[in-house]
Design a protein around this motif. Structure first.
Motif, PDB file in Angstrom:
ATOM      1  N   SER A  73      37.912  28.856  37.621  1.00 17.51           N
ATOM      2  CA  SER A  73      38.659  28.454  36.419  1.00 17.51           C
ATOM      3  C   SER A  73      37.777  28.505  35.188  1.00 17.51           C
ATOM      4  O   SER A  73      38.180  29.025  34.130  1.00 17.51           O
ATOM      5  N   HIS A  74      36.566  27.966  35.286  1.00 24.67           N
ATOM      6  CA  HIS A  74      35.639  28.010  34.158  1.00 24.67           C
ATOM      7  C   HIS A  74      35.324  29.457  33.770  1.00 24.67           C
ATOM      8  O   HIS A  74      35.266  29.786  32.578  1.00 24.67           O
ATOM      9  N   LEU A  75      35.131  30.302  34.774  1.00 25.54           N
ATOM     10  CA  LEU A  75      34.831  31.704  34.497  1.00 25.54           C
ATOM     11  C   LEU A  75      36.009  32.387  33.817  1.00 25.54           C
ATOM     12  O   LEU A  75      35.832  33.194  32.889  1.00 25.54           O
ATOM     13  N   ALA A  76      37.226  32.073  34.250  1.00 24.60           N
ATOM     14  CA  ALA A  76      38.406  32.676  33.631  1.00 24.60           C
ATOM     15  C   ALA A  76      38.519  32.276  32.166  1.00 24.60           C
ATOM     16  O   ALA A  76      38.837  33.116  31.305  1.00 24.60           O
ATOM     17  N   PHE A  77      38.241  31.018  31.853  1.00 25.57           N
ATOM     18  CA  PHE A  77      38.278  30.601  30.453  1.00 25.57           C
ATOM     19  C   PHE A  77      37.167  31.289  29.652  1.00 25.57           C
ATOM     20  O   PHE A  77      37.356  31.617  28.479  1.00 25.57           O
ATOM     21  N   GLY A  78      36.011  31.492  30.276  1.00 21.68           N
ATOM     22  CA  GLY A  78      34.957  32.245  29.598  1.00 21.68           C
ATOM     23  C   GLY A  78      35.390  33.665  29.309  1.00 21.68           C
ATOM     24  O   GLY A  78      35.106  34.222  28.237  1.00 21.68           O
ATOM     25  N   LEU A  79      36.118  34.265  30.262  1.00 22.98           N
ATOM     26  CA  LEU A  79      36.639  35.609  30.062  1.00 22.98           C
ATOM     27  C   LEU A  79      37.663  35.624  28.932  1.00 22.98           C
ATOM     28  O   LEU A  79      37.708  36.569  28.124  1.00 22.98           O
ATOM     29  N   LEU A  80      38.469  34.581  28.856  1.00 21.73           N
ATOM     30  CA  LEU A  80      39.435  34.467  27.766  1.00 21.73           C
ATOM     31  C   LEU A  80      38.732  34.388  26.418  1.00 21.73           C
ATOM     32  O   LEU A  80      39.116  35.072  25.460  1.00 21.73           O
ATOM     33  N   ASP A  81      37.695  33.562  26.324  1.00 18.55           N
ATOM     34  CA  ASP A  81      36.949  33.451  25.077  1.00 18.55           C
ATOM     35  C   ASP A  81      36.301  34.780  24.699  1.00 18.55           C
ATOM     36  O   ASP A  81      36.249  35.153  23.522  1.00 18.55           O
TER      37      ASP A  81
ATOM     38  N   ALA B 263      30.241  29.473  28.936  1.00 15.62           N
ATOM     39  CA  ALA B 263      31.296  30.126  29.712  1.00 15.62           C
ATOM     40  C   ALA B 263      31.407  31.597  29.333  1.00 15.62           C
ATOM     41  O   ALA B 263      31.620  32.466  30.199  1.00 15.62           O
ATOM     42  N   MET B 264      31.256  31.907  28.056  1.00 13.36           N
ATOM     43  CA  MET B 264      31.298  33.296  27.609  1.00 13.36           C
ATOM     44  C   MET B 264      30.142  34.093  28.192  1.00 13.36           C
ATOM     45  O   MET B 264      30.311  35.236  28.637  1.00 13.36           O
ATOM     46  N   GLU B 265      28.954  33.505  28.184  1.00  9.16           N
ATOM     47  CA  GLU B 265      27.793  34.199  28.729  1.00  9.16           C
ATOM     48  C   GLU B 265      27.949  34.434  30.220  1.00  9.16           C
ATOM     49  O   GLU B 265      27.571  35.492  30.744  1.00  9.16           O
ATOM     50  N   ASP B 266      28.490  33.446  30.925  1.00 10.74           N
ATOM     51  CA  ASP B 266      28.732  33.608  32.357  1.00 10.74           C
ATOM     52  C   ASP B 266      29.715  34.748  32.610  1.00 10.74           C
ATOM     53  O   ASP B 266      29.534  35.549  33.541  1.00 10.74           O
ATOM     54  N   ALA B 267      30.764  34.819  31.796  1.00  8.00           N
ATOM     55  CA  ALA B 267      31.758  35.879  31.947  1.00  8.00           C
ATOM     56  C   ALA B 267      31.160  37.243  31.616  1.00  8.00           C
ATOM     57  O   ALA B 267      31.422  38.235  32.315  1.00  8.00           O
ATOM     58  N   ARG B 268      30.353  37.315  30.579  1.00  8.68           N
ATOM     59  CA  ARG B 268      29.698  38.573  30.206  1.00  8.68           C
ATOM     60  C   ARG B 268      28.780  39.062  31.328  1.00  8.68           C
ATOM     61  O   ARG B 268      28.780  40.255  31.673  1.00  8.68           O
ATOM     62  N   ARG B 269      28.038  38.150  31.923  1.00 13.36           N
ATOM     63  CA  ARG B 269      27.142  38.514  33.016  1.00 13.36           C
ATOM     64  C   ARG B 269      27.942  38.936  34.257  1.00 13.36           C
ATOM     65  O   ARG B 269      27.594  39.911  34.927  1.00 13.36           O
ATOM     66  N   TRP B 270      29.016  38.211  34.549  1.00 14.42           N
ATOM     67  CA  TRP B 270      29.861  38.532  35.711  1.00 14.42           C
ATOM     68  C   TRP B 270      30.440  39.936  35.569  1.00 14.42           C
ATOM     69  O   TRP B 270      30.462  40.714  36.538  1.00 14.42           O
ATOM     70  N   LEU B 271      30.909  40.290  34.383  1.00  8.87           N
ATOM     71  CA  LEU B 271      31.443  41.634  34.147  1.00  8.87           C
ATOM     72  C   LEU B 271      30.350  42.690  34.283  1.00  8.87           C
ATOM     73  O   LEU B 271      30.567  43.756  34.883  1.00  8.87           O
TER      74      LEU B 271
END
Length: 239
Positions: A59-67, A5-13
């Protein structure tokens, strides 16, 4: 935490020009540094506007962003998305995300604060939220319970001051059986008395306090026992 989830959020940003550099963040288009809080305020809401993702994926992406950011504002956007016009979010995803982080070894400060200040203080959500993160697992709070469950229970109990007494009492009664939860339970009882929105039943609370195995010099212990004892006496006299 959830590494994928963190990696997905990092890539999305990164796809939006926000890149992690060393211990911070940079807006690659503007060429200026950003704090994690600035990233959270600018982008957490955008997760739920990304039409390429369904609500589960958002939702999963938001939790990844939180982490990734470890910023309380992300939990605010999760709540806005759940309680807003486009909500609710999928309950299983939302609360599983909370439970997983409450069970982690890493201190989930943003999640714990979110429970206390947002979900538990709001009478419209306090009971459902408490049951999702702990109340539904009361029967599992027994000697020999998994460490992860004990960590989750401790963090929820410590934040549970605003939860209505009739909602949290079973969890409080169960926690007495585990010495590892006596400290967090005391914090929950203390907050139940002191918090602006705290809720405490004096006689039941006194019974719990008398069962706790805590250091005699623990700050606020003697005072809380005394005050709750007086409240219990007054309550009994008025019946």
């Amino acid at each position: 935490m959830e590494m994928q989830a963190m990696e997905d959020a990092r890539r999305w940003l990164a796809e939006r020009g926000v890149v992690e550099v060393n211990d911070g963040w940079v807006d690659s288009e503007a060429g200026r540094p950003l704090t994690a809080n600035e990233v959270a305020h600018s982008w957490a809401c955008e997760v739920f506007r990304d039409e390429s993702l369904d609500r589960v994926e958002q939702s999963h992406l938001a939790f990844g962003l939180l982490d990734l950011l470890d910023d309380y504002w992300v939990t605010c956007e999760l709540r806005f998305a759940d309680r807003g016009a486009m909500g609710p979010l999928p309950a299983d995803v939302l609360w599983d995300g909370y439970r997983r982080r409450l069970e982690a070894e890493r201190d989930p400060e943003a999640i714990s604060y979110s429970l206390w200040a947002d979900w538990f203080e709001d009478r419209d959500t306090s009971a459902a939220a408490f049951n999702e993160v702990l109340g539904n697992d009361v029967e599992r709070i027994v000697p020999g319970a998994p460490d992860a469950l004990v960590r989750r229970a401790g963090r929820v109990l410590a934040s549970s001051g605003p939860v209505p007494w009739d909602v949290k009492q079973k969890a409080y009664d169960a926690a007495v059986r585990l010495p590892a939860l006596h400290g967090p339970l005391f914090q929950g009882l203390l907050a139940s008395h002191h918090d602006v929105y705290g809720d405490l039943q004096p006689t039941a609370a006194l019974t719990l306090l008398e069962q706790l195995d805590l250091p005699a010099d623990l700050r606020d212990l003697v005072e809380l026992r005394s005050v709750v004892g007086e409240l219990a006496t007054d309550s009994g006299a008025s019946c």
